[in-house]
Design a protein around this motif. Structure first.
Motif, PDB file in Angstrom:
ATOM      1  N   ARG A   1       0.786  -1.226   0.000  1.00 21.93           N
ATOM      2  CA  ARG A   1       0.000   0.000   0.000  1.00 21.93           C
ATOM      3  C   ARG A   1       0.826   1.289   0.000  1.00 21.93           C
ATOM      4  O   ARG A   1       0.308   2.331  -0.382  1.00 21.93           O
ATOM      5  N   PHE A   2       2.089   1.242   0.457  1.00 17.98           N
ATOM      6  CA  PHE A   2       2.855   2.489   0.554  1.00 17.98           C
ATOM      7  C   PHE A   2       3.173   3.032  -0.832  1.00 17.98           C
ATOM      8  O   PHE A   2       3.167   2.310  -1.825  1.00 17.98           O
ATOM      9  N   SER A   3       3.492   4.356  -0.875  1.00 15.52           N
ATOM     10  CA  SER A   3       3.447   5.001  -2.177  1.00 15.52           C
ATOM     11  C   SER A   3       4.787   5.137  -2.886  1.00 15.52           C
ATOM     12  O   SER A   3       4.794   5.437  -4.064  1.00 15.52           O
ATOM     13  N   ASP A   4       5.928   4.937  -2.232  1.00 15.39           N
ATOM     14  CA  ASP A   4       7.161   4.921  -3.021  1.00 15.39           C
ATOM     15  C   ASP A   4       8.121   3.866  -2.481  1.00 15.39           C
ATOM     16  O   ASP A   4       7.891   3.261  -1.437  1.00 15.39           O
ATOM     17  N   VAL A   5       9.210   3.649  -3.229  1.00 16.69           N
ATOM     18  CA  VAL A   5      10.091   2.520  -2.949  1.00 16.69           C
ATOM     19  C   VAL A   5      10.719   2.628  -1.559  1.00 16.69           C
ATOM     20  O   VAL A   5      10.875   1.618  -0.866  1.00 16.69           O
ATOM     21  N   TYR A   6      11.016   3.868  -1.123  1.00 16.65           N
ATOM     22  CA  TYR A   6      11.689   4.013   0.172  1.00 16.65           C
ATOM     23  C   TYR A   6      10.762   3.630   1.316  1.00 16.65           C
ATOM     24  O   TYR A   6      11.160   2.960   2.267  1.00 16.65           O
ATOM     25  N   MET A   7       9.497   4.057   1.216  1.00 17.20           N
ATOM     26  CA  MET A   7       8.532   3.707   2.266  1.00 17.20           C
ATOM     27  C   MET A   7       8.266   2.205   2.281  1.00 17.20           C
ATOM     28  O   MET A   7       8.124   1.611   3.343  1.00 17.20           O
ATOM     29  N   ARG A   8       8.210   1.608   1.085  1.00 14.92           N
ATOM     30  CA  ARG A   8       7.965   0.163   1.027  1.00 14.92           C
ATOM     31  C   ARG A   8       9.109  -0.608   1.659  1.00 14.92           C
ATOM     32  O   ARG A   8       8.891  -1.587   2.371  1.00 14.92           O
TER      33      ARG A   8
ATOM     34  N   ALA B   1      17.798   1.031  -1.865  1.00 15.82           N
ATOM     35  CA  ALA B   1      17.487   2.452  -1.703  1.00 15.82           C
ATOM     36  C   ALA B   1      18.528   3.324  -2.394  1.00 15.82           C
ATOM     37  O   ALA B   1      18.193   4.286  -3.098  1.00 15.82           O
ATOM     38  N   SER B   2      19.828   2.971  -2.240  1.00 16.25           N
ATOM     39  CA  SER B   2      20.849   3.827  -2.866  1.00 16.25           C
ATOM     40  C   SER B   2      20.796   3.668  -4.383  1.00 16.25           C
ATOM     41  O   SER B   2      21.037   4.638  -5.119  1.00 16.25           O
ATOM     42  N   GLY B   3      20.444   2.448  -4.860  1.00 16.58           N
ATOM     43  CA  GLY B   3      20.278   2.262  -6.291  1.00 16.58           C
ATOM     44  C   GLY B   3      19.140   3.107  -6.833  1.00 16.58           C
ATOM     45  O   GLY B   3      19.250   3.731  -7.896  1.00 16.58           O
ATOM     46  N   ALA B   4      18.032   3.169  -6.072  1.00 16.74           N
ATOM     47  CA  ALA B   4      16.879   3.970  -6.503  1.00 16.74           C
ATOM     48  C   ALA B   4      17.234   5.453  -6.518  1.00 16.74           C
ATOM     49  O   ALA B   4      16.859   6.190  -7.424  1.00 16.74           O
ATOM     50  N   LEU B   5      18.013   5.894  -5.494  1.00 14.77           N
ATOM     51  CA  LEU B   5      18.427   7.306  -5.449  1.00 14.77           C
ATOM     52  C   LEU B   5      19.290   7.649  -6.649  1.00 14.77           C
ATOM     53  O   LEU B   5      19.140   8.695  -7.270  1.00 14.77           O
ATOM     54  N   LYS B   6      20.218   6.725  -6.996  1.00 15.02           N
ATOM     55  CA  LYS B   6      21.131   6.958  -8.107  1.00 15.02           C
ATOM     56  C   LYS B   6      20.361   7.069  -9.417  1.00 15.02           C
ATOM     57  O   LYS B   6      20.770   7.782 -10.328  1.00 15.02           O
ATOM     58  N   ARG B   7      19.279   6.325  -9.537  1.00 19.56           N
ATOM     59  CA  ARG B   7      18.496   6.381 -10.766  1.00 19.56           C
ATOM     60  C   ARG B   7      17.561   7.579 -10.793  1.00 19.56           C
ATOM     61  O   ARG B   7      16.796   7.741 -11.743  1.00 19.56           O
TER      62      ARG B   7
END
Lengths: 99, 319
Positions: free
Chosen positions: A28-35, A86-92
């Motif tokens: 249900r959470f809305s972005d990858v970091y919250m999930r 998380a760091s991969g998502a930030l980099k992208r």
């Protein structure tokens, strides 16, 4: 049933509640970091409570030690992989969700 | 008790349906990355199914090789594929499309196979001991006390010999087609570095334990080799590369150690005992442990080398 059985049942059910909360958060959470945040709760606390519940039923110290080792390994892998995702998502350039 | 068996049935039913559903999603997903992730999930559910069928050896192998290492290999292949075909996506999609008349043929063949399998399963006797009685009767002469290891290494040792050769041939195929391996050249970051430092010694220890415990409990060369391969994958992910001097003959020696040990052992035993891989009962335990040790090293190194992708460059080629 002995007192120790009740205690381990309570711990197992509490662990299952954390897993349920983690799964709901993952869906249900809305972005990858919250999930990721929801997921690591299930991994760390949920599995920890379940391990505690199972250790009480262990037949020997060796089995209890193995269960504890499994929990520690999952802690290490879960924390490490959550950081890497998380760091991969930030980099992208995936932005943090804001209302 | 009634409630517990009902719960077991419900769990098994959900597991079976979940397996089918994940398999269908993995096959039909147009997104390759999503398909790979679903395939890994399928492997984990499959391992659970093997546990429910009380086959812990197969469950271990499925979780380690089917879900873990195959997933890592597929993801590595996906990363390479997306860097190669970043521009030629359209062409790729067109050549991979299945036309409707082909679909009818595929469906007909699949239905025929399913009907045949269904017929075979329905015509099986409801309960049969299979070969397990004979295995149990001959277990004392095998040198180990775990029936699965006895079958894999002693009674049908040549199957394992051929599996080792298949792995080696797969790696040779990758080396022939893939070109030289290239490092990623990016810093792994402190977290991955720390994980590799903590986990790799532990993984090596677990591999040794699995190898040793295989004589009397679920475990053995393939599971141990898969764990060793996982340690190699973790090191490669943390951007560790062995010295170029090790990439020449030392690497090749480790790759062929398992198959070579099997072939030499088979030849020697053929001369002494008159049959391929017929272990003398008195020394069988030790010989099997030697074979499994060589096989574990080879399987682990082969799986890590498969993950690396191309042929690693040795000293001489580094001009």
């Amino acid at each position: 049933m002995m007192l120790i059985d009740y205690l381990s049942a309570v711990l197992l059910i509490a662990g299952a509640v954390f897993f349920l909360a983690g799964t709901v958060g993952l869906l249900r959470f809305s972005d990858v970091y919250m999930r990721l945040h929801a997921l690591t709760k299930a991994d760390n606390v949920g599995l920890g409570l379940m391990t505690a519940g199972l250790v009480m039923q262990a037949e020997s110290w060796a089995v209890a030690g193995k269960l504890l080792l499994i929990w520690l390994l999952v802690l290490l892998a879960g924390a490490g992989v959550a950081h890497l995702i998380a760091s991969g998502a930030l980099k992208r350039g995936i932005r943090v969700w804001k209302r | 008790m009634e409630a517990l068996t009902l719960l077991g049935w419900m769990f098994d039913g959900l597991l079976g349906l979940g397996l089918l559903w994940v398999a269908w999603r993995a096959l039909t997903s147009p997104d390759l990355f999503r398909a790979i992730v679903l395939f890994i999930a399928f492997g984990l559910l499959m391992a659970l199914a093997w546990v429910r069928l009380e086959a812990p050896d197969v469950a271990l192998a499925e979780a380690a090789i089917g879900a873990g290492l195959t997933g890592a290999l597929l993801l590595a292949a996906f990363a390479k594929l997306s860097s190669i075909t970043a521009s030629g996506d359209e062409k790729q999609a067109d050549s991979a499309r299945i036309y409707s008349h082909q679909l009818y043929w595929i469906a007909a063949v699949a239905l025929l196979v399913a009907a045949g399998l269904g017929y075979v399963i329905l015509s099986l006797p409801p309960y049969a001991a299979g070969l397990s009685v004979e295995v149990a009767a001959n277990l004392q002469t095998s040198g180990v006390s775990h029936p699965v290891t006895a079958v894999l290494l002693n009674f049908r040792g040549y199957d394992t010999l051929l599996e080792m050769v298949v792995l080696l041939v797969a790696l040779l195929g990758v080396w022939s087609l893939g070109g030289p391996a290239i490092g990623r050249g990016s810093a792994p970051g402190p977290v991955l570095d720390m994980m590799a430092r903590v986990l790799v010694p532990l993984l090596i220890m677990v591999a040794a334990y699995l190898l040793w415990v295989g004589a009397h409990a679920p475990g053995g060369a393939f599971q141990a080799g898969a764990v060793l391969g996982a340690a190699g994958v973790l090191l490669l992910l943390a951007d560790w590369r062995p010295r170029a001097g090790l990439m020449g003959w030392p690497l090749r020696l480790m790759l062929v150690a398992g198959p070579a040990a099997f072939v030499v052992m088979a030849a020697l035993l053929y001369m002494v005992e008159g049959r391929l891989l017929a272990f003398p009962p008195a020394q069988a335990g030790m010989l099997i442990l030697m074979l499994e040790t060589a096989a574990t090293v080879s399987i682990g190194v082969t799986l890590a080398a498969l993950f690396l992708g191309g042929r690693p460059q040795s000293d001489k080629e580094h001009t």
